[in-house]
Design a protein around this motif. Structure first.
Motif, short mmCIF file in Angstrom:
data_model
loop_
_atom_site.label_atom_id
_atom_site.label_comp_id
_atom_site.label_asym_id
_atom_site.label_seq_id
_atom_site.Cartn_x
_atom_site.Cartn_y
_atom_site.Cartn_z
N THR A 25 68.11 6.82 21.53
CA THR A 25 68.82 7.67 22.50
C THR A 25 69.53 8.85 21.85
O THR A 25 69.39 10.00 22.29
N ASN A 26 70.30 8.59 20.82
CA ASN A 26 71.06 9.67 20.19
C ASN A 26 70.12 10.75 19.64
O ASN A 26 70.39 11.94 19.78
N ALA A 59 68.75 12.74 22.60
CA ALA A 59 69.80 13.58 23.17
C ALA A 59 70.06 14.79 22.27
O ALA A 59 70.31 15.89 22.75
N LEU A 94 66.20 2.52 23.40
CA LEU A 94 67.64 2.78 23.44
C LEU A 94 68.18 3.13 22.05
O LEU A 94 69.14 3.87 21.91
N SER A 95 67.55 2.57 21.02
CA SER A 95 67.99 2.94 19.66
C SER A 95 67.71 4.39 19.35
O SER A 95 68.33 4.98 18.47
N LEU A 146 66.10 5.24 15.58
CA LEU A 146 66.93 6.44 15.50
C LEU A 146 66.35 7.38 14.45
O LEU A 146 66.17 8.58 14.69
N SER A 155 75.09 15.39 14.76
CA SER A 155 75.08 13.94 14.55
C SER A 155 74.89 13.65 13.07
O SER A 155 73.83 13.96 12.50
N PHE A 204 68.82 12.58 29.24
CA PHE A 204 68.58 13.23 27.95
C PHE A 204 67.17 13.78 27.79
O PHE A 204 66.72 14.05 26.68
#
Lengths: 592, 592
Positions: free
Chosen positions: A110-111, A114, A107-108, A78, A439, A160
């Motif tokens: 993703t944020n 996005a 997947l870590s 991330l 975020s 995303f």
């Protein structure tokens, strides 16, 4: 001129297609991994962020051996994606790159990806994935979901990223890489690329590499463009020079700062900025009036913008926090909107007429304004307070005195991103915030990337403002800054928890509390054991903070520095208070 | 008995459906938020993990006010999802719950939720989302992608959850909540629930709450089951009592530990475990022979398992790291596989015949074995080494002497998860590792959740083994442990980087290096400023480690303790070395 270069871009693109159709082997074959790195080098990428994992280690050999691209191993994915985002924002005309491994790693991130999508930042996400043989037979490898769905991560990524290249063979690898990179840089959005272990060292032709990728958008239709310009010129004339230019996020993201500058310098029209457009125009320019953010704006700014006969709105992005919770009071009949891929003149939309090419032509048609509508001066006055508490109202104007030209300034979502808006930033400074995506924790990673990019492009200090709550999310990335010798100044606004949340809901609730950390001990633990690379401070009152800011050694920023700023728990910048009031109304929890 | 309770579960389910079809109002209406919390309370949930955000704050008021469910505010969402996973693994017959906010929050948890999917752990992911009015008009709110795609996060979540409830109205909210909770607990997988701000305080009937949800699987078809049992009994007889029981992950996940115990105690068949089944059967049981992991197994174990005439394989999950890179040598004609929802007898599959009901009936049909096939003793002998270095070969057997009954032991993916396999763990201890998903950093969050669950179910100490590389990913969650007064012992294996990666690829590469941290300073910085709540140690050699382990105060674990264990950079447990060799062959980067 712009039209010519757009045509040149189109020619380059067609050449690549012809190249591809000829399917001929190049004279100097390269590994697919090298091909990708060469493209990134051409696009001026100097850093790759990410975390090693067993499906990307082979490619990492090539990265580590590359002469001009450095591997920045992050603490987690991330943070790496945030760093790539921050890098791309500061290093204009390039892009951010993050490399992760299959499943767990990607997947870590993703944020972070996005967020880059939402805020329109060009980031390439490379996922090292199993070999094509494994993808076909689908064994129950570690990092899989255990049910053979090898495409699940791709499906998630599609939501995303603006385009995806799922490499499956050497035949079209180069074309696929070029396609997503072109999408990334022309559309300023993340793209996703899978790199199977067995393809990294497959050899392909290098012929395509001779033609550089272009970041120019497709050319506008000349007839439509002429019509649009005529319409706008007519509206400007009818407005009798009572015209305001409003600059927003996409002026930065879609690379029209210079074009905007030419427009405002030639016409002398007053110019304002939305929060996400802050520093797109010099905040010291004499015809710049400050930040317009709907009903939250300073009353004089609000009046000036909303009463203008015509608003040239460049790259607007009307999100809640960017518009004072949708309280713009600018009627459509008085608005021209310039976007990357279309133009809106009053109610009429013109698809395919992008601002990169349109703006210079419009400028050449406009004349200097005959009368100069007054612009309120954009200054931040230090309030006289009869106590020594570091209040939000005092802190931000005081910081305004500390900033220097070429500073890169990051403000975390929360009190920082709201508080800094009303402070004019110096010439050639760069302002970064995540006002749409919001975020918390983003700026820690982004600061790492921004500090690297600042070195590349000759900018100065990197300065971060972040609350104690937000820093806890991503704190380990301070370690990467120390490890790589970066020297940001980090102001930790210690107000004992999630103050922005307290203003939105639950002022006295325990869920807005956080664990108390010893902030000044962090850098020592995270990599500066002997205390030679960093310095940490706590300031409890105005006098202590002022003394520190006036200290030349501190201001020189020749090592990484962390300043814990003790602030009251329930103090917030007035812009945040007003925003919270407005969102409170729309987000109300109706207790039946 | 099992059949009767399965039928009862079916009756309960049908009653709920009838209830729903009657669409009548209950006599005591409750808020939807309260309904959800009451269901969680019934399922014995005592902790909710997550991070506050403006779309979940209203619901958090209800959580904070709930008498038996506590809010555990995490440092970030990934850590929160790991914690929910760890909680669910230790607290059997319950589930883990993680609450995040729209977009930014939920996407940060993606990897943790996907891991729970892969490893079959029941986790409920609640995302606080905008009101239904906002979802319909789709304004450009913060935390959106800016393009109106309010369903993008749902689409991503669908890939990593077994079912989803997208709440849109009060009419079916209770039924939807019940549906996903039932899926979660019966299928042992994550489910995803969106909770719009405006629905939290809508009142609905509480009538359904009178009927508890059941975690029992649907009943087996009695005729098929009888046939299957006959077939298995016949095979056991033909095998002349040369039968081995092999227990794996799903015996734990699908709750048949007791049923397996009855089977092995009655028959006296030798029993072995796969890595993911470790501690599903007591590792002190005299007929337990240790860990079978294909060609990586101890030679005697390999021989015993692979030469048996019949293998009763219970809940197997044949992933690469769980099978010695797919080197099982157990022919199908000699295998019976028991699964949660089907049974395989040699080549014949029987869908719908689940082991929960089947195993007790099979046990009642089997007789004690007439001859007792020998079982190799499962012990870990401390090697005599002529130096004082803390080697992997010495460390793990030494730790074996330190463990006590009821310890909860977590081993991070890497040297820890491989090294601990060959150490027998004590009676009633619980072992947690993420052998299929293998996301580094997972155990830090999981330790937080596991320690809470250990308190609930009367287990003892929580002990974590993690490498310095992995701990950097999720380190801030140590802070939550301090804040909530948890007292785990954390062994940080400091071997200067990603040692597992070095064995897989790039032994001397810089990308496998990490920043050096002052590990013993961490707890002081992350919440124990005055040093009263924690203790940290560094051990450099065998003598120092042994002295610490023998210290009663240390072993009593009455405060949180961190032990930095200095280990050689290029030392790995032999199981990891062998695994790396095998995966290296399949993952080879072919340099053309």
């Amino acid at each position: 001129m712009a039209s010519e270069s757009s045509l040149q871009a189109e020619v380059n693109r067609l050449r690549l297609q012809v190249e591809h159709l000829q399917v001929k082997d190049g004279s100097e074959p390269v590994y697919i991994g090298q091909y990708l790195l060469t493209r990134l080098e051409q696009l001026k990428v100097t850093k790759m962020f990410g975390v090693p994992g067993d499906f990307n280690l082979g490619f990492l050999d090539l990265v580590e051996d590359h002469p001009t691209i450095d591997w920045v191993g992050n603490c987690n994915e991330l943070n790496a994606s945030y760093a790539a985002d921050g890098y791309a924002r500061v290093k204009e005309h390039s892009l951010g790159v993050v490399l992760t491994t299959f499943g767990v790693g990607e997947l870590s991130a993703t944020n972070g990806i996005a967020g880059a999508f939402s805020e329109m930042v060009p980031v390439l996400h490379i996922a090292g994935v199993p070999s094509m043989a494994q993808q076909k037979t689908k064994p129950m490898l570690h990092h899989t979901l255990g049910d053979g769905r090898y495409d699940a991560y791709i499906k998630a990524a599609e939501n995303f990223s603006i385009s995806q290249a799922i490499l499956t063979s050497k035949e079209n690898a180069a074309a696929e890489i070029d396609r997503v990179l072109t999408d990334c840089i022309t559309r300023a959005r993340p793209v996703y690329l899978t790199l199977p272990t067995n393809l990294v060292y497959e050899k392909i032709s290098s012929a395509r590499l001779k033609i550089p990728l272009s970041r120019l958008p497709p050319p506008n239709d000349p007839d439509v463009q002429t019509f649009v310009i005529d319409e706008i010129v007519k509206l400007v004339q009818e407005a009798d020079d009572d015209v305001v230019v409003l600059v927003d996020a996409c002026a930065i993201r879609h690379d029209v700062r210079e074009e905007v500058n030419e427009l405002i310098k030639k016409t002398g029209f007053p110019v304002y900025s939305a929060p996400m457009g802050k520093t797109s125009v010099s905040e010291n320019y004499e015809r710049y009036g400050g930040i317009y953010v709907g009903s939250i704006s300073h009353p004089e700014i609000k009046e000036k913008v909303e009463s203008a006969k015509l608003i040239l709105s460049i790259g607007c992005l009307k999100s809640d926090f960017n518009t004072g919770n949708f309280t713009y009071s600018i009627p459509t009949p008085r608005t021209v909107e310039f976007h990357s891929d279309h133009t809106k003149v009053q109610f009429a939309a013109f698809g395919g007429i992008g601002m990169k090419e349109l703006l210079p032509q419009l400028t050449s048609r406009l004349q200097p304004a005959k009368r100069q509508v007054a612009v309120p001066p954009f200054t931040a006055v230090l309030p006289q307070e009869n106590n020594d508490i570091i209040s939000q109202a005092w802190f931000w104007p005081r910081m305004g005195q500390f900033f220097k030209p070429k500073d890169v300034i990051l403000a975390e979502t929360g009190t920082s991103s709201f508080g800094i808006l009303d402070v004019p930033l110096p010439e050639n400074s760069v302002f970064l915030a995540q006002i749409l995506w919001g975020s918390i924790g983003w700026t820690t990673g982004a600061t790492l990337g921004a500090a690297f990019a600042a070195q590349d492009v000759g900018l100065g200090r990197t300065i971060l403002f972040i609350g104690d709550g937000s820093l806890q999310l991503t704190v380990q990335e301070l370690s990467s800054m120390i490890r790589h010798g970066l020297k940001p100044i980090i102001f930790v606004l210690n107000n004992d928890g999630y103050t922005i949340e307290r203003f939105l809901h639950g002022k006295e609730r325990k869920y807005n509390d956080i664990a108390p950390w010893k902030w000044t001990g962090l850098l020592g633990v995270l990599g500066d054991a002997d205390g030679t690379k960093s310095k940490s401070y706590t300031v409890h009152n105005k006098a202590e903070l002022s003394a520190l800011l006036d200290n030349n050694e501190f201001a020189a920023a020749d090592k990484i520095q962390l300043v814990e700023v003790m602030m009251p728990r329930l103090d917030a910048p007035s812009a945040l208070e007003r925003q919270a009031e407005l969102s409170g109304k729309t987000n109300a929890y109706v207790a039946a």
